[in-house]
Design a protein around this motif. Structure first.
Motif, PDB file in Angstrom:
ATOM      1  N   CYS A  73       0.817  -1.217   0.000  1.00 46.08           N
ATOM      2  CA  CYS A  73       0.000   0.000   0.000  1.00 46.08           C
ATOM      3  C   CYS A  73       0.844   1.257   0.000  1.00 46.08           C
ATOM      4  CB  CYS A  73      -0.902   0.029   1.235  1.00 46.08           C
ATOM      5  SG  CYS A  73      -2.069  -1.338   1.297  1.00 46.08           S
ATOM      6  N   TRP A  74       0.272   2.334  -0.522  1.00 43.67           N
ATOM      7  CA  TRP A  74       0.869   3.659  -0.469  1.00 43.67           C
ATOM      8  C   TRP A  74      -0.272   4.672  -0.507  1.00 43.67           C
ATOM      9  CZ3 TRP A  74       1.033   0.274  -4.466  1.00 43.67           C
ATOM     10  CH2 TRP A  74       0.420   0.643  -5.658  1.00 43.67           C
ATOM     11  N   GLY A  75       0.018   5.877  -0.163  1.00 43.92           N
ATOM     12  CA  GLY A  75      -0.988   6.936  -0.174  1.00 43.92           C
ATOM     13  C   GLY A  75      -1.088   7.582   1.191  1.00 43.92           C
ATOM     14  N   GLY A  76      -1.901   8.617   1.275  1.00 45.32           N
ATOM     15  CA  GLY A  76      -1.999   9.401   2.500  1.00 45.32           C
ATOM     16  C   GLY A  76      -2.864   8.789   3.574  1.00 45.32           C
ATOM     17  N   GLY A  77      -3.791   7.938   3.225  1.00 45.69           N
ATOM     18  CA  GLY A  77      -4.712   7.383   4.208  1.00 45.69           C
ATOM     19  C   GLY A  77      -4.261   6.052   4.756  1.00 45.69           C
ATOM     20  N   ASP A  78      -5.022   5.590   5.729  1.00 46.28           N
ATOM     21  CA  ASP A  78      -4.801   4.265   6.306  1.00 46.28           C
ATOM     22  C   ASP A  78      -5.937   3.378   5.820  1.00 46.28           C
ATOM     23  OD1 ASP A  78      -4.563   1.982   7.884  1.00 46.28           O
ATOM     24  OD2 ASP A  78      -3.986   3.106   9.671  1.00 46.28           O
ATOM     25  N   PRO A  79      -5.657   2.308   5.081  1.00 46.88           N
ATOM     26  CA  PRO A  79      -6.737   1.475   4.543  1.00 46.88           C
ATOM     27  C   PRO A  79      -7.619   0.856   5.623  1.00 46.88           C
ATOM     28  CG  PRO A  79      -4.598   0.505   4.058  1.00 46.88           C
ATOM     29  CD  PRO A  79      -4.337   1.830   4.668  1.00 46.88           C
ATOM     30  N   ARG A  80      -7.135   0.789   6.872  1.00 40.57           N
ATOM     31  CA  ARG A  80      -7.978   0.248   7.951  1.00 40.57           C
ATOM     32  C   ARG A  80      -9.135   1.170   8.282  1.00 40.57           C
ATOM     33  NH1 ARG A  80      -3.039  -0.913  11.908  1.00 40.57           N
ATOM     34  NH2 ARG A  80      -2.568   1.112  11.035  1.00 40.57           N
TER      35      ARG A  80
END
Length: 147
Positions: free
Chosen positions: A81-88
């Motif tokens: 994963c990458w990006g600014g958010g938390d997938p949880r």
């Protein structure tokens, strides 16, 4: 001749000063086996079949997504994963695939309520057994019917 004797003496002193096998600290071998390593890869034929999902963190670096397609039919996917958010924290899952299904080559976009986005790529997808589903607490065990 004198040079070769000096080299032999240097090697013998180095070997003599090296700790013996009994004196060396023993490194404890902690082999972590992947219980899913031999499991065949799975495919969800239509992303429209996804009813529920849950993202968890296993170990320090491993992102895992659990996908439910039909009642109590679950799949486990390992992701990067990458990006600014938390997938949880995601409330919405958007699969990105050229085939319309979900497999080990699918990208997943996770969006939360604050519009933070995480993009993850599946690297492995397997189906789970009913016992694994209960062990992972993805569903509650059914209560026995009173008769």
């Amino acid at each position: 001749m004198l040079m070769s004797m000096a080299m032999l003496l240097a090697v013998s002193f180095a070997l003599a000063s090296e700790p013996s096998a009994q004196d060396r600290p023993v490194a404890l071998a902690t082999t972590v086996t992947d219980p899913y390593a031999t499991r065949p890869r799975a495919r969800i034929f239509s992303s429209l079949k996804i009813r529920n999902f849950e993202v968890r963190r296993e170990d320090a670096n491993d992102w895992i997504v659990y996908l439910e397609t039909a009642r109590n039919t679950w799949f486990r996917g390992e992701m990067i994963c990458w990006g600014g958010g938390d997938p949880r924290d995601a409330q919405l899952l958007e699969p990105v695939s050229h085939t319309g299904g979900i497999d080990a080559n699918t990208s997943l976009v996770f969006r939360d309520l604050s519009s933070q986005t995480s993009v993850c790529s599946l690297v492995k997808l397997i189906s789970l057994t009913p016992e694994e589903i209960l062990d992972l607490k993805l569903v509650r065990p059914s209560k026995a019917k009173k008769g």
